[in-house]
Write a protein that holds these residues in place. Structure first.
Motif, PDB file in Angstrom:
ATOM      1  N   LEU A   1       0.812  -1.221   0.000  1.00  0.00           N
ATOM      2  CA  LEU A   1       0.000   0.000   0.000  1.00  0.00           C
ATOM      3  C   LEU A   1       0.842   1.266   0.000  1.00  0.00           C
ATOM      4  CD1 LEU A   1      -2.997  -0.836   2.383  1.00  0.00           C
ATOM      5  CD2 LEU A   1      -3.054  -0.400  -0.084  1.00  0.00           C
ATOM      6  N   SER A   2       1.983   1.220   0.683  1.00  0.00           N
ATOM      7  CA  SER A   2       2.815   2.430   0.782  1.00  0.00           C
ATOM      8  C   SER A   2       3.791   2.580  -0.384  1.00  0.00           C
ATOM      9  CB  SER A   2       3.594   2.418   2.107  1.00  0.00           C
ATOM     10  OG  SER A   2       4.391   1.251   2.211  1.00  0.00           O
ATOM     11  N   TYR A   3       3.778   1.626  -1.334  1.00  0.00           N
ATOM     12  CA  TYR A   3       4.717   1.662  -2.466  1.00  0.00           C
ATOM     13  C   TYR A   3       3.966   2.062  -3.737  1.00  0.00           C
ATOM     14  CZ  TYR A   3       8.038  -0.838   0.527  1.00  0.00           C
ATOM     15  OH  TYR A   3       8.891  -1.198   1.547  1.00  0.00           O
ATOM     16  N   ARG A   4       3.480   3.287  -3.782  1.00  0.00           N
ATOM     17  CA  ARG A   4       2.639   3.723  -4.886  1.00  0.00           C
ATOM     18  C   ARG A   4       3.447   4.065  -6.143  1.00  0.00           C
ATOM     19  NH1 ARG A   4      -2.512   4.325  -3.418  1.00  0.00           N
ATOM     20  NH2 ARG A   4      -2.991   4.287  -1.185  1.00  0.00           N
ATOM     21  N   GLN A   5       4.744   4.273  -5.995  1.00  0.00           N
ATOM     22  CA  GLN A   5       5.576   4.595  -7.163  1.00  0.00           C
ATOM     23  C   GLN A   5       6.438   3.406  -7.607  1.00  0.00           C
ATOM     24  OE1 GLN A   5       7.670   8.361  -6.944  1.00  0.00           O
ATOM     25  NE2 GLN A   5       6.302   9.086  -5.331  1.00  0.00           N
ATOM     26  N   LEU A   6       6.105   2.207  -7.160  1.00  0.00           N
ATOM     27  CA  LEU A   6       6.918   1.024  -7.424  1.00  0.00           C
ATOM     28  C   LEU A   6       6.942   0.688  -8.918  1.00  0.00           C
ATOM     29  CD1 LEU A   6       8.564  -0.908  -5.650  1.00  0.00           C
ATOM     30  CD2 LEU A   6       6.605  -2.468  -5.664  1.00  0.00           C
ATOM     31  N   ARG A   7       8.150   0.468  -9.444  1.00  0.00           N
ATOM     32  CA  ARG A   7       8.336   0.084 -10.843  1.00  0.00           C
ATOM     33  C   ARG A   7       8.976  -1.308 -10.981  1.00  0.00           C
ATOM     34  NH1 ARG A   7       5.374   3.546 -11.011  1.00  0.00           N
ATOM     35  NH2 ARG A   7       5.430   5.561 -12.101  1.00  0.00           N
ATOM     36  N   HIS A   8       9.738  -1.713  -9.966  1.00  0.00           N
ATOM     37  CA  HIS A   8      10.488  -2.976 -10.030  1.00  0.00           C
ATOM     38  C   HIS A   8      10.358  -3.677  -8.682  1.00  0.00           C
ATOM     39  CE1 HIS A   8      14.416  -5.174 -11.348  1.00  0.00           C
ATOM     40  NE2 HIS A   8      13.777  -5.892 -10.443  1.00  0.00           N
ATOM     41  N   LEU A   9       9.877  -4.932  -8.699  1.00  0.00           N
ATOM     42  CA  LEU A   9       9.722  -5.714  -7.472  1.00  0.00           C
ATOM     43  C   LEU A   9      10.392  -7.073  -7.668  1.00  0.00           C
ATOM     44  CD1 LEU A   9       8.547  -6.256  -4.669  1.00  0.00           C
ATOM     45  CD2 LEU A   9       6.406  -6.961  -5.768  1.00  0.00           C
ATOM     46  N   GLY A  10      11.342  -7.380  -6.787  1.00  0.00           N
ATOM     47  CA  GLY A  10      12.050  -8.654  -6.843  1.00  0.00           C
ATOM     48  C   GLY A  10      11.729  -9.513  -5.643  1.00  0.00           C
ATOM     49  N   LEU A  11      11.188 -10.701  -5.894  1.00  0.00           N
ATOM     50  CA  LEU A  11      10.838 -11.644  -4.825  1.00  0.00           C
ATOM     51  C   LEU A  11      11.408 -13.036  -5.123  1.00  0.00           C
ATOM     52  CD1 LEU A  11       7.157 -10.505  -4.267  1.00  0.00           C
ATOM     53  CD2 LEU A  11       8.866 -10.660  -2.459  1.00  0.00           C
ATOM     54  N   THR A  12      12.532 -13.095  -5.799  1.00  0.00           N
ATOM     55  CA  THR A  12      13.161 -14.364  -6.148  1.00  0.00           C
ATOM     56  C   THR A  12      13.646 -15.086  -4.893  1.00  0.00           C
ATOM     57  OG1 THR A  12      13.872 -13.490  -8.277  1.00  0.00           O
ATOM     58  CG2 THR A  12      15.060 -15.400  -7.457  1.00  0.00           C
ATOM     59  N   LYS A  13      13.534 -16.416  -4.902  1.00  0.00           N
ATOM     60  CA  LYS A  13      14.033 -17.271  -3.816  1.00  0.00           C
ATOM     61  C   LYS A  13      13.430 -16.903  -2.470  1.00  0.00           C
ATOM     62  CE  LYS A  13      18.400 -18.469  -6.046  1.00  0.00           C
ATOM     63  NZ  LYS A  13      19.870 -18.456  -5.970  1.00  0.00           N
TER      64      LYS A  13
ATOM     65  N   LEU B   1      -3.058  -3.205  -6.396  1.00  0.00           N
ATOM     66  CA  LEU B   1      -3.957  -2.104  -6.739  1.00  0.00           C
ATOM     67  C   LEU B   1      -3.308  -0.743  -6.537  1.00  0.00           C
ATOM     68  CD1 LEU B   1      -7.369  -3.422  -5.345  1.00  0.00           C
ATOM     69  CD2 LEU B   1      -6.702  -3.115  -7.746  1.00  0.00           C
ATOM     70  N   SER B   2      -2.402  -0.654  -5.583  1.00  0.00           N
ATOM     71  CA  SER B   2      -1.719   0.618  -5.329  1.00  0.00           C
ATOM     72  C   SER B   2      -0.412   0.729  -6.104  1.00  0.00           C
ATOM     73  CB  SER B   2      -1.440   0.774  -3.830  1.00  0.00           C
ATOM     74  OG  SER B   2      -0.605  -0.280  -3.363  1.00  0.00           O
ATOM     75  N   SER B   3      -0.042  -0.322  -6.860  1.00  0.00           N
ATOM     76  CA  SER B   3       1.247  -0.331  -7.590  1.00  0.00           C
ATOM     77  C   SER B   3       1.026  -0.725  -9.045  1.00  0.00           C
ATOM     78  CB  SER B   3       2.218  -1.314  -6.925  1.00  0.00           C
ATOM     79  OG  SER B   3       2.370  -1.058  -5.557  1.00  0.00           O
ATOM     80  N   GLN B   4       0.038  -0.129  -9.669  1.00  0.00           N
ATOM     81  CA  GLN B   4      -0.310  -0.522 -11.030  1.00  0.00           C
ATOM     82  C   GLN B   4       0.686  -0.014 -12.076  1.00  0.00           C
ATOM     83  OE1 GLN B   4      -4.406  -0.057 -12.168  1.00  0.00           O
ATOM     84  NE2 GLN B   4      -5.166  -0.617 -10.141  1.00  0.00           N
ATOM     85  N   GLY B   5       1.662   0.752 -11.644  1.00  0.00           N
ATOM     86  CA  GLY B   5       2.715   1.190 -12.564  1.00  0.00           C
ATOM     87  C   GLY B   5       3.896   0.237 -12.601  1.00  0.00           C
ATOM     88  N   LEU B   6       3.760  -0.929 -11.980  1.00  0.00           N
ATOM     89  CA  LEU B   6       4.856  -1.904 -11.924  1.00  0.00           C
ATOM     90  C   LEU B   6       5.248  -2.363 -13.328  1.00  0.00           C
ATOM     91  CD1 LEU B   6       6.452  -3.332  -9.619  1.00  0.00           C
ATOM     92  CD2 LEU B   6       4.904  -5.272  -9.910  1.00  0.00           C
ATOM     93  N   HIS B   7       6.555  -2.311 -13.629  1.00  0.00           N
ATOM     94  CA  HIS B   7       7.069  -2.713 -14.940  1.00  0.00           C
ATOM     95  C   HIS B   7       7.760  -4.067 -14.898  1.00  0.00           C
ATOM     96  CE1 HIS B   7       7.326   1.736 -16.464  1.00  0.00           C
ATOM     97  NE2 HIS B   7       6.098   1.242 -16.460  1.00  0.00           N
ATOM     98  N   VAL B   8       8.483  -4.358 -13.801  1.00  0.00           N
ATOM     99  CA  VAL B   8       9.286  -5.581 -13.701  1.00  0.00           C
ATOM    100  C   VAL B   8       8.897  -6.323 -12.433  1.00  0.00           C
ATOM    101  CG1 VAL B   8      11.615  -6.548 -13.559  1.00  0.00           C
ATOM    102  CG2 VAL B   8      11.207  -4.490 -14.930  1.00  0.00           C
TER     103      VAL B   8
END
Length: 673
Positions: free
Chosen positions: A64-76, A88-95
């Motif tokens: 919710l607090s990451y409204r400008q997020l473009r890249h999210l890594g959750l590997t491993k 819903l709050s990070s719909q600008g996510l590219h990667v």
């Protein structure tokens, strides 16, 4: 970082409560053992790296607090579920990288969460135990995707329903699955340019018609046939990797393409118009009977038509190594005028001839190693050849002047052929054999390997007119039966010389003239004494393994050699544990590396000990054995000398008066006594 990014970086660097590092708009939480997403205190984070943690669920309030997020890594992580509404709050996510998790557990709910990402460009779902049905659901609404990886999953069959909506996809990675069948799965991917299906179980590729594809990797499958669609359309294909398959025939390629790299390594390919027993199938034909209603058509074709109907004028790299090719069809290479790299090593070739009809003027590398070649003819059609590898064949000679027209030849490998160099040593009553290789006058030649060629007693000037920098004469047991005078023509250029396993035993071998040498390999010989001529060289690497050396000179570190050395190999020699002063000196040389130091041993009283861990009793015994003999003699003689001196003094004092009277009576001089 501060120096590279300026003063503003200092303020942007901080540490969050969870131990994450903040650098400008990036929050790096990699490997922090986090089980949930930390809060976003800065508010402007665009890149969040949560790789290698223990997160199991990504809740709908996690971002919710990451409204400008473009890249999210959750590997491993241990991610099993992404709840609907999470993005819903990070719909600008590219990667979004979700590789190596457990998304198969709740894939339908995770698919609902992903469906609200209209701007997603790159998605990594590798290593999540996903089937084709799961993948289809997860990417159903991601029409904006440009790059998708579903590698290392359990996909077995692909059809047109799996990637239906991915109309913008440019790159697709399907490697290391269990795919055995593909049925029009990529027909709707009109923008797809890179496709990787390596390490699967595809038995064949037929009617290949992806005209827009630029790179296709289908290596490491079980493919026996590759047949492109018969069409005059221009294919954009540039790289085709069919290596490590079971191809029986040269692939049927698109008629028109931009192919510049064709990789066919490690298959079972051959050409079949001519058989090894001399039988020709050139005139064998097959008739196809086509019945359409009341119309019957008979078509006659050659059974083995080896004419390649593809336009290969742009091909630059052809790798056909590790196959079963024993000849090349006539005119086969003539279709590849732009070829620069040709690899035919590890085949069954017995002869190889190029003529003026094979316009390989652009060829720079030709690898024919590990065949059964007894004859090679290249004529004057390789003017730009720079590397020529002929190692491990059955060659006895090369055509005279074979290097005359290769005006740029720099590297030649003739190792493991039974060849001699011209001129051969003069033997009384014998005429020089024509079976020799003449490299004299080849000014561009800088690298030459003649290892294992059975060279005998080199003499004369075999390297006259060359500028060799690297020379390998290893495994030639009779090559050094004379002195090294035949190397004098290379004194100004030779930098690397290998004389490994050449039965070298004479310490009279003079290396001092080769003052440009920087690397010398003398391993596997019978040297019993360190060659004194090496001391004046400024080598950077020296290999003395597998000899009979009891040690090195004590002053080796004070020689020019000891000051220039940066690498020395010394193991497997019979060193004496009590004469290791040279070894102690070498260890004190700054910047000197002994890669095999752990393997070095020495002998003491019939025991073999490691130089790195000599027992203290052995060291004490060696110190006593090697003590200064002068000091030892002094210690032994001192008590005797003192005893004699005391005895002399006692005798003198006892007989003092008698001696004085005797002197007086004889000399007649008055005495005060």
């Amino acid at each position: 970082l501060a120096a590279g990014w300026g003063s503003g970086v200092v303020a942007a660097w901080a540490t969050s409560p969870g131990g994450c590092e903040l650098v400008q708009s990036t929050m790096d939480c990699t490997g922090r053992w986090l089980s949930s997403v930390p809060g976003n205190r800065q508010g402007h984070t665009e890149e969040l790296l949560l790789d290698d943690n223990t997160i199991q669920v990504l809740g709908n309030t996690s971002l919710l607090s990451y409204r400008q997020l473009r890249h999210l890594g959750l590997t491993k992580n241990r991610l099993e579920l992404i709840e609907p509404g999470t993005f819903l709050s990070s719909q600008g996510l590219h990667v979004l990288s979700l590789a190596d998790n457990l998304l198969f557990t709740n894939y339908s709910l995770t698919a609902a969460a992903l469906s609200v990402l209209p701007a997603l460009r790159m998605l990594d779902l590798a290593g999540n135990r996903l089937t084709e049905d799961m993948v289809s659901l997860l990417v159903w609404n991601l029409s904006s995707l440009e790059s998708l990886s579903v590698a290392r999953n359990i996909i077995m069959r692909l059809d047109s329903s799996v990637f239906t909506n991915l109309t913008q996809l440019l790159e697709l990675n399907l490697e290391k699955n269990y795919i055995f069948e593909i049925d029009q799965a990529f027909e709707g991917l009109q923008r797809l340019q890179r496709l990787n299906i390596a390490y699967n179980y595809l038995p064949c590729v037929v009617e290949f018609g992806l005209t827009q594809l630029r790179v296709l990797n289908v290596s490491n499958n079980v493919i026996e046939w590759f047949l492109a669609l018969e069409s005059d359309d221009l294919f954009e294909l540039e790289v085709l990797d069919l290596s490590h398959n079971h191809l029986l025939f040269f692939p049927v390629l698109p008629r028109q393409s931009k192919l510049h790299s064709l990789l066919l390594k490690d298959n079972e390919m051959s050409f079949y118009q001519r058989l090894p027993n001399g039988t020709s199938l050139a005139d064998v034909t097959v008739q196809f009977l086509l019945i359409d209603g009341n119309t019957t058509t008979i078509t006659t074709v050659s059974l083995w038509d080896e004419i390649c109907h593809s336009n290969l004028s742009s091909l630059r790299l052809l790798d056909m190594s590790q196959n079963q090719v024993w000849y090349l069809p006539e005119g086969f290479l003539a279709q590849m005028p732009s070829l620069t790299h040709l690899k035919l090593n590890q085949n069954c070739l017995e002869t190889f001839h190029l003529s003026e009809g094979d316009p390989l003027a652009m060829l720079t590398e030709l690898d024919l190693s590990q065949n059964q070649l007894a004859e090679v003819g290249a004529g004057d059609v390789l003017p730009n050849l720079q590397l020529f590898n002929l190692s491990t064949n059955r060659l006895r000679t090369l055509p005279p002047g074979v290097f005359t027209y290769t005006r740029k030849i720099a590297t030649v490998d003739l190792s493991h052929n039974q060849v001699d160099l011209c001129p051969q040593p003069a033997i009384a009553g014998q005429v020089e054999s024509p079976l020799c290789v003449d490299i004299r006058g080849v000014e561009t030649l800088t690298h030459l390997s003649l290892a294992g060629c059975g060279l005998r007693g080199l003499g004369g000037h075999p390297f006259q007119g060359t500028s060799l920098m690297h020379l390998d004469l290893s495994d030639n047991h009779q090559a050094l039966s004379r002195d090294l005078g035949w190397l004098q023509d290379l004194a100004l250029t030779l930098q690397v010389l290998s004389l490994r396993n050449t039965s070298l035993s004479s310490t009279a071998m003079d290396f001092s003239a080769l003052n440009r040498l920087v690397r010398l390999d003398l391993s596997g010989n019978s040297l019993t004494v360190f060659p004194t001529s090496l001391g004046v060289l400024k080598l950077r690497s020296l290999d003395l393994r597998d000899n009979c050396l009891p040690g090195l000179p004590p002053d080796v570190t004070r020689m020019p050699l000891g000051k220039s050395l940066r690498e020395v190999y010394l193991s497997r020699n019979p060193y004496n544990c009590c004469t290791l002063g040279w070894w102690d000196a070498l260890q004190r040389v700054e910047g000197l590396h002994v890669p095999d130091g752990q393997e070095m041993t020495c002998s003491y009283a019939s025991r073999t000990l490691s130089l790195r861990a000599l027992p203290e009793p052995v060291l004490r015994s060696c110190r006593w054995q090697t003590a200064d003999l002068a000091l030892l003699y002094l210690v032994l003689a001192l008590p005797t000398c003192l005893t004699l001196l005391v005895a002399f003094a006692v005798i003198f004092l006892t007989l003092k008066e008698k001696l004085l009277k005797m002197v007086k009576s004889r000399c007649g001089v008055s005495s005060p006594y």
